[in-house]
Scaffold this motif. Structure first.
Motif, PDB file in Angstrom:
ATOM      1  N   SER A 122      12.636 -11.588  11.637  1.00 21.40           N
ATOM      2  CA  SER A 122      13.084 -10.203  11.793  1.00 21.40           C
ATOM      3  C   SER A 122      11.963  -9.268  12.237  1.00 21.40           C
ATOM      4  CB  SER A 122      13.679  -9.690  10.478  1.00 21.40           C
ATOM      5  OG  SER A 122      12.720  -9.746   9.435  1.00 21.40           O
ATOM      6  N   THR A 123      10.715  -9.712  12.098  1.00 25.21           N
ATOM      7  CA  THR A 123       9.583  -8.881  12.503  1.00 25.21           C
ATOM      8  C   THR A 123       9.311  -9.051  13.992  1.00 25.21           C
ATOM      9  OG1 THR A 123       8.550  -9.023  10.314  1.00 25.21           O
ATOM     10  CG2 THR A 123       7.135  -8.392  12.153  1.00 25.21           C
ATOM     11  N   ARG A 143       5.137   7.543  10.818  1.00 27.47           N
ATOM     12  CA  ARG A 143       6.543   7.808  11.068  1.00 27.47           C
ATOM     13  C   ARG A 143       6.692   8.315  12.496  1.00 27.47           C
ATOM     14  NH1 ARG A 143       5.468  10.100   6.020  1.00 27.47           N
ATOM     15  NH2 ARG A 143       6.564   9.099   4.278  1.00 27.47           N
ATOM     16  N   PHE A 144       7.911   8.231  13.021  1.00 29.26           N
ATOM     17  CA  PHE A 144       8.148   8.764  14.359  1.00 29.26           C
ATOM     18  C   PHE A 144       8.049  10.293  14.343  1.00 29.26           C
ATOM     19  CE2 PHE A 144      10.779   4.776  14.906  1.00 29.26           C
ATOM     20  CZ  PHE A 144       9.847   4.158  15.733  1.00 29.26           C
ATOM     21  N   PRO A 145       7.465  10.892  15.378  1.00 29.66           N
ATOM     22  CA  PRO A 145       7.387  12.360  15.457  1.00 29.66           C
ATOM     23  C   PRO A 145       8.775  12.980  15.577  1.00 29.66           C
ATOM     24  CG  PRO A 145       5.910  11.304  17.044  1.00 29.66           C
ATOM     25  CD  PRO A 145       6.807  10.238  16.519  1.00 29.66           C
ATOM     26  N   SER A 146       8.890  14.215  15.081  1.00 32.10           N
ATOM     27  CA  SER A 146      10.144  14.953  15.141  1.00 32.10           C
ATOM     28  C   SER A 146       9.823  16.439  15.226  1.00 32.10           C
ATOM     29  CB  SER A 146      10.992  14.676  13.899  1.00 32.10           C
ATOM     30  OG  SER A 146      10.357  15.217  12.744  1.00 32.10           O
ATOM     31  N   GLN A 178       6.975  -2.005   5.824  1.00 33.48           N
ATOM     32  CA  GLN A 178       7.583  -1.723   7.116  1.00 33.48           C
ATOM     33  C   GLN A 178       7.285  -0.276   7.488  1.00 33.48           C
ATOM     34  OE1 GLN A 178      11.773  -2.588   7.362  1.00 33.48           O
ATOM     35  NE2 GLN A 178      11.988  -1.700   9.412  1.00 33.48           N
ATOM     36  N   VAL A 179       6.979  -0.033   8.755  1.00 37.72           N
ATOM     37  CA  VAL A 179       6.648   1.309   9.226  1.00 37.72           C
ATOM     38  C   VAL A 179       7.446   1.606  10.496  1.00 37.72           C
ATOM     39  CG1 VAL A 179       4.329   1.217   8.236  1.00 37.72           C
ATOM     40  CG2 VAL A 179       4.676   0.469  10.595  1.00 37.72           C
ATOM     41  N   ASP A 180       7.376   2.867  10.931  1.00 33.22           N
ATOM     42  CA  ASP A 180       8.013   3.224  12.201  1.00 33.22           C
ATOM     43  C   ASP A 180       7.176   2.724  13.378  1.00 33.22           C
ATOM     44  OD1 ASP A 180      10.142   4.420  10.959  1.00 33.22           O
ATOM     45  OD2 ASP A 180       9.501   6.480  11.323  1.00 33.22           O
ATOM     46  N   TRP A 181       5.880   3.075  13.349  1.00 29.52           N
ATOM     47  CA  TRP A 181       5.023   2.615  14.440  1.00 29.52           C
ATOM     48  C   TRP A 181       3.589   2.457  13.970  1.00 29.52           C
ATOM     49  CZ3 TRP A 181       1.129   5.625  16.965  1.00 29.52           C
ATOM     50  CH2 TRP A 181       1.112   7.000  16.626  1.00 29.52           C
ATOM     51  N   LEU A 182       2.836   1.690  14.759  1.00 27.05           N
ATOM     52  CA  LEU A 182       1.456   1.341  14.450  1.00 27.05           C
ATOM     53  C   LEU A 182       0.550   1.744  15.599  1.00 27.05           C
ATOM     54  CD1 LEU A 182       2.328  -2.306  13.485  1.00 27.05           C
ATOM     55  CD2 LEU A 182       1.313  -0.724  11.823  1.00 27.05           C
ATOM     56  N   ALA A 183      -0.656   2.179  15.270  1.00 25.65           N
ATOM     57  CA  ALA A 183      -1.665   2.342  16.311  1.00 25.65           C
ATOM     58  C   ALA A 183      -1.993   0.970  16.897  1.00 25.65           C
ATOM     59  CB  ALA A 183      -2.921   2.985  15.732  1.00 25.65           C
ATOM     60  N   GLN A 223      11.865  -5.331  13.295  1.00 25.17           N
ATOM     61  CA  GLN A 223      11.018  -4.604  12.356  1.00 25.17           C
ATOM     62  C   GLN A 223       9.582  -4.498  12.872  1.00 25.17           C
ATOM     63  OE1 GLN A 223      11.276  -6.660   8.610  1.00 25.17           O
ATOM     64  NE2 GLN A 223      13.275  -5.795   8.096  1.00 25.17           N
ATOM     65  N   VAL A 224       8.927  -3.417  12.481  1.00 22.67           N
ATOM     66  CA  VAL A 224       7.500  -3.217  12.723  1.00 22.67           C
ATOM     67  C   VAL A 224       6.822  -3.226  11.359  1.00 22.67           C
ATOM     68  CG1 VAL A 224       5.741  -1.649  13.627  1.00 22.67           C
ATOM     69  CG2 VAL A 224       7.950  -1.886  14.817  1.00 22.67           C
ATOM     70  N   MET A 225       5.872  -4.147  11.169  1.00 21.16           N
ATOM     71  CA  MET A 225       5.274  -4.362   9.847  1.00 21.16           C
ATOM     72  C   MET A 225       3.772  -4.097   9.862  1.00 21.16           C
ATOM     73  SD  MET A 225       7.708  -5.220   7.743  1.00 21.16           S
ATOM     74  CE  MET A 225       6.662  -5.759   6.377  1.00 21.16           C
ATOM     75  N   PHE A 226       3.318  -3.476   8.793  1.00 23.80           N
ATOM     76  CA  PHE A 226       1.893  -3.319   8.511  1.00 23.80           C
ATOM     77  C   PHE A 226       1.497  -4.384   7.499  1.00 23.80           C
ATOM     78  CE2 PHE A 226      -1.038  -1.363   5.298  1.00 23.80           C
ATOM     79  CZ  PHE A 226      -2.204  -1.418   6.059  1.00 23.80           C
TER      80      PHE A 226
END
Length: 329
Positions: A122-123, A143-146, A178-183, A223-226
């Motif tokens: 799933s990752t 998190r994603f910008p808003s 799990q995160v929204d996005w990673l550097a 999924q995006v995982m740290f």
């Protein structure tokens, strides 16, 4: 079946010696893992390509090659060159590992990412715990910008940040989550996911390209995982020179606008700018009234307003999609 193979990409821009150090750290971390390393010189035009090629040949590094991008289209475009190059025999990898040229993985850092992707279908993307040379953790989970994060990040007021904490973009994480996005300093991605969602959007010259790519992956159900056990030392901003910026460059404003307008529409992008202006204006007023130092990049709000006003009213000309090379071409 053979074990999944990794293509590690290290993008160089005028930092040949540091890039070689990053590649050496990656080479050690990939011992016992199936895969290769490709160093992409992003049109440095300073002798980097010849210097790195000579070093790789003299050191006798196997499974490492140096290629040229042909032009500097930015961070995403340079990494796309490496992804499209594929493995040395022209085949496609199973995983793509992006490593910054000023990032140095611990000996087991790449294996931790690799094992997680092998065990967790799933990752789609998995990223590392990043720390500076002083051992202090860097914030690389977000998190994603808003529109609300734009206001929270610009008003600099504790009660507002507490109220809007679930919208705050940076996430200070020390445990796997799990995160929204990673550097993008150290991220492993499934090639199948990239085949599905596309590569980096080359409209972004620098900044927001990882945000956009992770958003596309999540929208497709991945999924995006740290992963806190994958540890990487990162110097940061060596190629971009961000630490020495006198003013925020135009390409940052262009990337920010493109991210919001692409993912939410131009009206939302304009609202995001408005919320940032209101927050920044309130922060400036509070500093004036209290005598506190106003800490902001020079002319930031003025430049953003001018840029985004022009971008909002710019005619929407359709441009044909650029043909992308296939793996191995």
């Amino acid at each position: 079946m053979s074990d999944p193979r990794i293509l590690t990409i290290v993008l160089n821009y005028k930092t040949a010696q540091m890039t070689l150090k990053a590649a050496e750290a990656a080479r050690i971390a990939m011992e016992g893992l199936p895969g290769e390393i490709v160093i992409v010189d992003n049109d440095s035009q300073d002798g980097s390509f010849a210097e790195m090629s000579a070093h790789v040949a003299k050191a006798g590094w196997d499974r490492i090659r140096v290629i040229q991008s042909g032009h500097n289209g930015g961070y995403g475009a340079g990494n796309n060159v490496g992804i499209c190059a594929g493995m040395a025999d022209g085949s496609r990898p199973d995983y793509v590992y992006i490593l910054n040229s000023d990032a140095f993985p611990e000996p087991d850092a790449i294996r931790v990412l690799y094992d997680h992707l092998n065990a967790t279908p799933s990752t789609g993307f998995a990223g590392s715990y990043i720390a500076g040379e002083d051992g202090v953790q860097h914030t690389t989970t977000f998190r994603f910008p808003s529109i609300w994060s734009e206001f929270e990040g610009s008003v600099h007021f504790g009660p507002v940040s507490k109220l809007l904490k679930s919208y705050r973009v940076p996430r200070e994480l020390t445990e796997t989550a799990q995160v929204d996005w990673l550097a993008g300093a150290s991220v492993m991605m499934r090639q199948d996911v990239l085949d599905e969602i596309g590569l980096f959007d080359e409209t972004f010259f620098l900044y927001f390209e990882e945000t956009d790519l992770c958003r596309r992956a999540q929208r497709a159900g991945h999924q995006v995982m740290f992963l806190a056990d994958s540890k990487v030392t990162h110097i940061g901003s060596v190629s971009t020179g961000m630490k020495e910026w006198a003013r925020v460059p135009d390409y940052w404003f262009a990337s920010r606008w493109h991210y919001f307008s692409k993912n939410h529409g131009r009206a939302y992008a304009a609202c995001a700018t408005g919320f940032r202006l209101v927050g920044g204006g309130l922060y400036w007023l509070r500093c004036k009234l209290t005598g506190k130092t106003y800490s902001s990049a020079p002319h930031f709000l003025r430049t953003m307003t001018a840029h985004d006003f022009g971008a909002f009213f710019k005619s929407q000309r359709e441009t044909p999609a650029r043909a992308r090379p296939q793996i191995g071409e």
